[in-house]
Design a protein around this motif. Structure first.
Motif, mmCIF file in Angstrom:
data_model
loop_
_atom_site.group_PDB
_atom_site.id
_atom_site.type_symbol
_atom_site.label_atom_id
_atom_site.label_comp_id
_atom_site.label_asym_id
_atom_site.label_seq_id
_atom_site.Cartn_x
_atom_site.Cartn_y
_atom_site.Cartn_z
ATOM 1 N N SER A 60 45.058 35.077 36.287
ATOM 2 C CA SER A 60 43.714 34.842 35.731
ATOM 3 C C SER A 60 43.093 33.596 36.339
ATOM 4 O O SER A 60 41.890 33.568 36.631
ATOM 5 C CB SER A 60 43.796 34.711 34.205
ATOM 6 O OG SER A 60 44.226 35.924 33.620
ATOM 7 N N GLN A 61 43.886 32.550 36.518
ATOM 8 C CA GLN A 61 43.369 31.321 37.117
ATOM 9 C C GLN A 61 42.845 31.560 38.530
ATOM 10 O O GLN A 61 41.896 30.890 38.971
ATOM 11 C CB GLN A 61 44.459 30.253 37.140
ATOM 12 C CG GLN A 61 44.771 29.648 35.777
ATOM 13 C CD GLN A 61 45.914 28.655 35.831
ATOM 14 O OE1 GLN A 61 46.618 28.534 36.855
ATOM 15 N NE2 GLN A 61 46.124 27.928 34.734
ATOM 16 N N ASP A 63 41.618 34.456 39.425
ATOM 17 C CA ASP A 63 40.640 35.523 39.291
ATOM 18 C C ASP A 63 41.060 36.764 40.090
ATOM 19 O O ASP A 63 40.253 37.391 40.786
ATOM 20 C CB ASP A 63 39.252 35.043 39.751
ATOM 21 C CG ASP A 63 38.140 35.979 39.241
ATOM 22 O OD1 ASP A 63 38.366 36.622 38.190
ATOM 23 O OD2 ASP A 63 37.091 36.082 39.904
ATOM 24 N N GLU A 65 42.390 40.528 39.982
ATOM 25 C CA GLU A 65 42.499 41.710 39.140
ATOM 26 C C GLU A 65 43.927 42.245 39.216
ATOM 27 O O GLU A 65 44.488 42.427 40.299
ATOM 28 C CB GLU A 65 41.512 42.773 39.631
ATOM 29 C CG GLU A 65 41.452 44.025 38.770
ATOM 30 C CD GLU A 65 40.485 45.057 39.327
ATOM 31 O OE1 GLU A 65 40.401 46.153 38.749
ATOM 32 O OE2 GLU A 65 39.822 44.763 40.356
ATOM 33 N N SER A 158 44.918 40.748 32.303
ATOM 34 C CA SER A 158 44.071 39.658 31.812
ATOM 35 C C SER A 158 43.626 39.869 30.371
ATOM 36 O O SER A 158 43.230 38.922 29.690
ATOM 37 C CB SER A 158 42.832 39.510 32.704
ATOM 38 O OG SER A 158 41.990 40.643 32.590
#
Length: 538
Positions: A60-61, A63, A65, A158
């Motif tokens: 997630s950090q 970004d 997918e 996520s």
């Protein structure tokens, strides 16, 4: 159309219900309290919860997918505590994998440099395994490239909420996965599934046995039609799937499926000559079916299945304790255990009967030397399938010596200490496994026509030998009263085979308690020189 399931898994709730509430374009996947028991300790252990949290944070950090795919999601739905994660990322898995391995304190292994697939394994604590793959195209396309509908689920990493004992996630399914789980069906996602990766032929059989599912007719027909494709798969991958099949409870059912699909004899064509090969009258089945039944009988003896052909009297007399259970569960070389290797050896134990079969003057069928010849054939098969040397030695010892437990006593007497010593020395770590296999071989020989007197006699010998294992976990190591130097000096023997023979016979005699002092040992050695056959007695 892409179906969406909101799946909330409460670990504090022991019972769950899978039910679908149908909306125009959405399915709500609900867990309630009135269905299946989920033990809190086995749903999600701390190490996998920590690993998922780290993966989510790291990806997630950046970004990136990412989705959890396949078996892990299926196992969540079924309440099965297995923690092999398949994750696809919209990023080069080989690049991001190194960073994730560092964050997870994990080993980094490249599985496929072309398709960019890596594996992460914990360096220290944890029993998880994470396969990280580079996403090819859109998520929906990736899901449709999966093997079976029950493995074609996805969870957006996520969007996972993991807090205390509650995992909340949205499960995506764009095939018939949910319906097939409810109906306990193995269904190919696409008619091209097996051509794309033929190892799926074996995986389908393994999943059917593992989950208790049925293979739906069109998938079954496709597997049967394309079974020859398994020959194009790397031997190591075939070996690993076979070992997973032999690790199952009731492996005989999976073997039956492999046989009907034509897969078993395609992988091990050496079994073909035994199909339909008649044996002596005491055998219920032909050589091939006897070998398959031996696996089923072994599962029964190892508390891994049932034996439905005869109600074995006093099954509590078959030796079994925590030590024996641990012996069979011990890993030999991942993913093999002594139990799975013993079951594979059971399938192969009579593989040389076709080439050793004769009919003697009385019209009786005999298979002279088939254990020794069979061991040679087994070594060739196992080397072809890339088994380790330790695995090969273990299995070939079982095959070579599978008749030995019933040949260790004479005239109804229990085996002597010398005979037990020789047995343990020669079979090494396969000794206990061979004892249990000999019982399985007995059951699979007689089937519904078991002779209780013969069975009880065989079982008595096995119990007697097992007591020696219980009392002496390792071969006895007695004080070295005599050695080669002393024997040469006292008896005038020169170095060579004769000296080696006498030293080995002295060692056996000492273990058997036939002498205790140096003088007694020297006297025994003199008798050996005068009568070489003396030490050959049991």
């Amino acid at each position: 159309m892409l179906f969406i399931f909101d799946a909330t898994i409460h670990f504090s709730v022991l019972l769950f219900l899978m039910q679908c509430v149908f909306l125009p374009t959405t399915l709500l996947f609900i867990y309630a309290e009135s269905m299946q028991s989920i033990p809190t300790s086995t749903i999600l252990e701390p190490t996998i919860a920590t690993a998922i949290t780290i993966l989510k944070t790291q990806l997630s950090q950046r970004d990136i997918e990412s989705y959890i795919m396949g078996g892990f999601v299926r196992n969540i739905m079924l309440g099965i505590p297995k923690y092999d994660l398949d994750i696809v990322v919209r990023e080069d898995a080989l690049v991001i994998g190194t960073k994730l391995a560092e964050a997870l304190t994990a080993h980094f292994v490249v599985l496929d440099d072309v398709n960019r697939v890596v594996r992460l394994l914990p360096r220290y604590d944890g029993n998880w395994q994470i396969d990280l793959a580079t996403m090819q195209g859109q998520l929906e396309q990736d899901m449709l490239r999966r093997d079976f509908s029950i493995n074609a689920f996805a969870i957006n990493l996520s969007e996972i909420i993991l807090q205390n004992d509650v995992l909340t996630a949205t499960v995506l399914d764009n095939s018939t996965g949910l319906e097939d789980i409810k109906n306990k069906i193995i269904r190919m996602v696409s008619p091209l599934a097996f051509a794309a990766d033929p190892i799926r032929l074996l995986r389908g059989v393994r999943l059917a046995g593992e989950l208790g599912f049925d293979i739906e007719p069109q998938t079954y027909a496709k597997m049967q039609c394309e079974q020859a494709l398994i020959k194009t798969v790397a031997a190591e991958r075939i070996r690993d799937e076979l070992l997973r099949i032999f690790a199952l409870c009731n492996t005989g059912a999976a073997l039956d499926l492999l046989i009907r699909l034509g897969l078993l004899t395609t992988i091990i064509p050496e079994l073909l000559p035994s199909v339909g090969l008649e044996q002596s009258p005491e055998h219920t089945w032909d050589v091939f079916q006897h070998s398959v039944q031996s696996v089923t009988a072994l599962d029964y003896l190892l508390h891994y299945g049932a034996w439905n052909y005869y109600q074995v009297p006093n099954p509590q007399n078959i030796p079994w304790d925590e030590s024996t259970q641990a012996y069979f569960a011990e890993a030999v070389s991942a993913p093999s255990t002594r139990r799975s290797l013993c079951k594979l050896a059971a399938l192969l134990h009579d593989i040389a009967k076709p080439q050793t079969r004769i009919i003697n003057k009385t019209g009786r069928i005999r298979f002279y030397g088939h254990p020794q010849k069979g061991a040679e054939v087994v070594i060739s098969i196992l080397e072809r399938l890339r088994f380790s040397q330790r695995e090969i030695k273990f299995m070939q010892n079982i095959v070579r010596h599978h008749l030995r437990p019933v040949q260790m006593s004479e005239n109804g007497a229990l085996p002597t200490r010398r005979a037990i010593y020789r047995y343990r020395r020669d079979l090494e770590e396969a000794g206990i496994a061979t004892l249990y296999f000999s019982l399985a071989d007995h059951l699979a020989t007689r089937g519904p026509n078991l002779e209780i007197k013969d069975w009880d006699r065989h079982l008595e010998d096995v119990r007697f030998i097992m007591r020696d294992y219980s009392n002496n976990h390792n071969l006895p190591q007695l004080p070295n009263i005599l050695n080669g130097t002393i024997i040469q000096k006292e008896l005038g023997i020169k170095p060579g085979k004769e000296l080696g023979r006498i030293l080995e016979e002295l060692n056996e005699a000492q273990v058997a308690g036939e002498f205790e002092t140096r003088e007694q040992g020297l006297e025994y050695a003199r008798k050996l020189m005068a009568c070489p056959s003396l030490g050959s007695n049991p």
